[in-house]
Design a protein around this motif. Sequence first.
Motif, PDB file in Angstrom:
ATOM      1  N   LEU A   1       9.503  -7.651 -17.773  1.00  9.79           N
ATOM      2  CA  LEU A   1       9.856  -7.278 -16.406  1.00  9.79           C
ATOM      3  C   LEU A   1      10.752  -6.037 -16.404  1.00  9.79           C
ATOM      4  CD1 LEU A   1       9.716  -8.329 -13.380  1.00  9.79           C
ATOM      5  CD2 LEU A   1      11.980  -9.279 -13.829  1.00  9.79           C
ATOM      6  N   HIS A   2      10.521  -5.135 -15.464  1.00 10.17           N
ATOM      7  CA  HIS A   2      11.400  -3.990 -15.257  1.00 10.17           C
ATOM      8  C   HIS A   2      11.468  -3.695 -13.765  1.00 10.17           C
ATOM      9  CE1 HIS A   2       7.827  -1.437 -14.644  1.00 10.17           C
ATOM     10  NE2 HIS A   2       7.319  -2.044 -15.695  1.00 10.17           N
ATOM     11  N   ALA A   3      12.282  -2.730 -13.397  1.00  9.76           N
ATOM     12  CA  ALA A   3      12.514  -2.470 -11.974  1.00  9.76           C
ATOM     13  C   ALA A   3      11.262  -2.001 -11.254  1.00  9.76           C
ATOM     14  CB  ALA A   3      13.624  -1.426 -11.818  1.00  9.76           C
ATOM     15  N   GLY A   4      10.259  -1.529 -11.990  1.00 14.77           N
ATOM     16  CA  GLY A   4       9.018  -1.108 -11.345  1.00 14.77           C
ATOM     17  C   GLY A   4       8.280  -2.230 -10.647  1.00 14.77           C
ATOM     18  N   TYR A   5       8.545  -3.482 -11.034  1.00 16.74           N
ATOM     19  CA  TYR A   5       7.894  -4.611 -10.377  1.00 16.74           C
ATOM     20  C   TYR A   5       8.420  -4.834  -8.971  1.00 16.74           C
ATOM     21  CZ  TYR A   5       5.495  -5.956 -14.650  1.00 16.74           C
ATOM     22  OH  TYR A   5       4.663  -5.965 -15.737  1.00 16.74           O
ATOM     23  N   PHE A   6       9.535  -4.217  -8.617  1.00 19.92           N
ATOM     24  CA  PHE A   6      10.034  -4.328  -7.250  1.00 19.92           C
ATOM     25  C   PHE A   6       9.170  -3.543  -6.271  1.00 19.92           C
ATOM     26  CE2 PHE A   6      13.827  -5.761  -9.441  1.00 19.92           C
ATOM     27  CZ  PHE A   6      14.319  -6.732  -8.593  1.00 19.92           C
ATOM     28  N   ARG A   7       8.188  -2.814  -6.758  1.00 20.70           N
ATOM     29  CA  ARG A   7       7.235  -2.172  -5.857  1.00 20.70           C
ATOM     30  C   ARG A   7       6.456  -3.217  -5.064  1.00 20.70           C
ATOM     31  NH1 ARG A   7       4.919   1.986 -10.313  1.00 20.70           N
ATOM     32  NH2 ARG A   7       5.261   0.100 -11.544  1.00 20.70           N
ATOM     33  N   ILE A   8       6.343  -4.430  -5.611  1.00 26.89           N
ATOM     34  CA  ILE A   8       5.660  -5.504  -4.888  1.00 26.89           C
ATOM     35  C   ILE A   8       6.467  -5.902  -3.650  1.00 26.89           C
ATOM     36  CG2 ILE A   8       4.794  -7.863  -5.048  1.00 26.89           C
ATOM     37  CD1 ILE A   8       4.418  -7.423  -8.038  1.00 26.89           C
ATOM     38  N   SER A   9       7.756  -6.169  -3.837  1.00 26.85           N
ATOM     39  CA  SER A   9       8.607  -6.519  -2.693  1.00 26.85           C
ATOM     40  C   SER A   9       8.806  -5.317  -1.772  1.00 26.85           C
ATOM     41  CB  SER A   9       9.961  -7.037  -3.189  1.00 26.85           C
ATOM     42  OG  SER A   9      10.626  -6.060  -3.970  1.00 26.85           O
ATOM     43  N   LEU A  10       8.754  -4.117  -2.318  1.00 28.48           N
ATOM     44  CA  LEU A  10       8.854  -2.911  -1.492  1.00 28.48           C
ATOM     45  C   LEU A  10       7.681  -2.832  -0.530  1.00 28.48           C
ATOM     46  CD1 LEU A  10      10.510  -0.271  -1.113  1.00 28.48           C
ATOM     47  CD2 LEU A  10       8.958   0.803  -2.736  1.00 28.48           C
ATOM     48  N   SER A  11       6.501  -3.140  -1.022  1.00 26.84           N
ATOM     49  CA  SER A  11       5.315  -3.146  -0.167  1.00 26.84           C
ATOM     50  C   SER A  11       5.388  -4.246   0.879  1.00 26.84           C
ATOM     51  CB  SER A  11       4.064  -3.319  -1.030  1.00 26.84           C
ATOM     52  OG  SER A  11       2.910  -3.416  -0.234  1.00 26.84           O
ATOM     53  N   LEU A  12       5.866  -5.425   0.477  1.00 25.10           N
ATOM     54  CA  LEU A  12       6.005  -6.525   1.426  1.00 25.10           C
ATOM     55  C   LEU A  12       7.016  -6.198   2.523  1.00 25.10           C
ATOM     56  CD1 LEU A  12       5.983  -9.487  -1.111  1.00 25.10           C
ATOM     57  CD2 LEU A  12       4.304  -9.123   0.700  1.00 25.10           C
ATOM     58  N   GLY A  13       8.141  -5.601   2.138  1.00 29.29           N
ATOM     59  CA  GLY A  13       9.132  -5.210   3.130  1.00 29.29           C
ATOM     60  C   GLY A  13       8.614  -4.160   4.089  1.00 29.29           C
ATOM     61  N   GLY A  14       7.842  -3.202   3.575  1.00 30.22           N
ATOM     62  CA  GLY A  14       7.243  -2.187   4.441  1.00 30.22           C
ATOM     63  C   GLY A  14       6.259  -2.795   5.425  1.00 30.22           C
TER      64      GLY A  14
END
Length: 376
Positions: free
Chosen positions: A40-53
Amino acid sequence: MAEEEIKPPIEVIIDASIISKNQEETNISKLSESSILTRLHAGYFRISLSLGGQALLWKILSESKSDSQEVWHLFRILPSTAFLLLWWLAFLTQISLSLLYILRCLFHFHMVKAEFLHYIGLNYLYAPWISWILLLQSTTIISPSSVSYLALFWVFTVPVVVLDVKIYGQWFTTEKRFLSTLANPTSLMSVIGNLVVAQAAAQMGWTESATCMFSLGMVHYLVLFITLYQRLSVCNHFPAMLRPAFFLFFAAPSIASTAWYSISGSFHTMSKMLFFLSLFLFTSLACRPALFRKSMRRVNVAWWAYSFPVTSLALASALYAKEVKGYVAPGLTLALSALSVLVFLGLMVLTAFNTDKLLRQKDPVLSFAKDLRTRT
């Protein structure tokens, strides 16, 4: 001839406890290497970033009051339960990723440090805080005028400012870390972080703070845009697997358009110019699918970089359609929103059926951390 003495055969005794111990150590080492915390790395937060958008987009669409345009009836008939389920899904995903990353910091701090010092991994550290701010803006539980909203805003904003000082400071002063040698599409995450903070500050009525963060983000967007446009030879070490990050080129002006709308209170000329720029950049990238051919060969978490930029463009088009009379602008909003939902749902399905492939050891960000010593 004297008879040769008969020597007893040599017996080889293998201690079973040694073998079992070695096998156990090997299994433990393999388990630690394949652990989710090491992958796991910070790039996986792109998933929650998409959900938040997505949550913020559907909040804006459901709150539309343009009664003169029949297109908006398609959004007003959407049940509020769907928005609540989407927001809670985004919140739970963000909580899960945050807890896993905290455990990564506790048990594998050397990997987090390498990620912080890397020219690509550092940019992804903006993603968790951007995701939290988007969730804060899209929530209906806390009012922007409440003390809780203010406290959470500062908790999520301070790390963004700290990262700004780190990144922008090294571009000015640190040898071997000048912008001309480090610029890549993921560098635009810092710009998006500043613009999202500006939008959240404007919603609280902090116009001066919002203008400060907006100016900081836009100046560096202009510098990054020119640097990446020139395509210097030293900037060609960006891996093909991460090419979906090129969509951040139009995500930044899209977020800037909505941020300036929050600051000025209306979708005036500045917001329209930024929206048209983002629309042009999106069209330019969409007309060049060959650019992303290599990155589409295997399922990877980098594919989530497609979702948030398209969602941000749809969000800007929704605000633009509120200011413009007629059916072209709402029709564009409908098309972009539908595209955003299709991309989002497609990525959700692919992620659900390819979870083991997403958490692969050969992730570019993880492999880049190995050459940290050679670059520093």
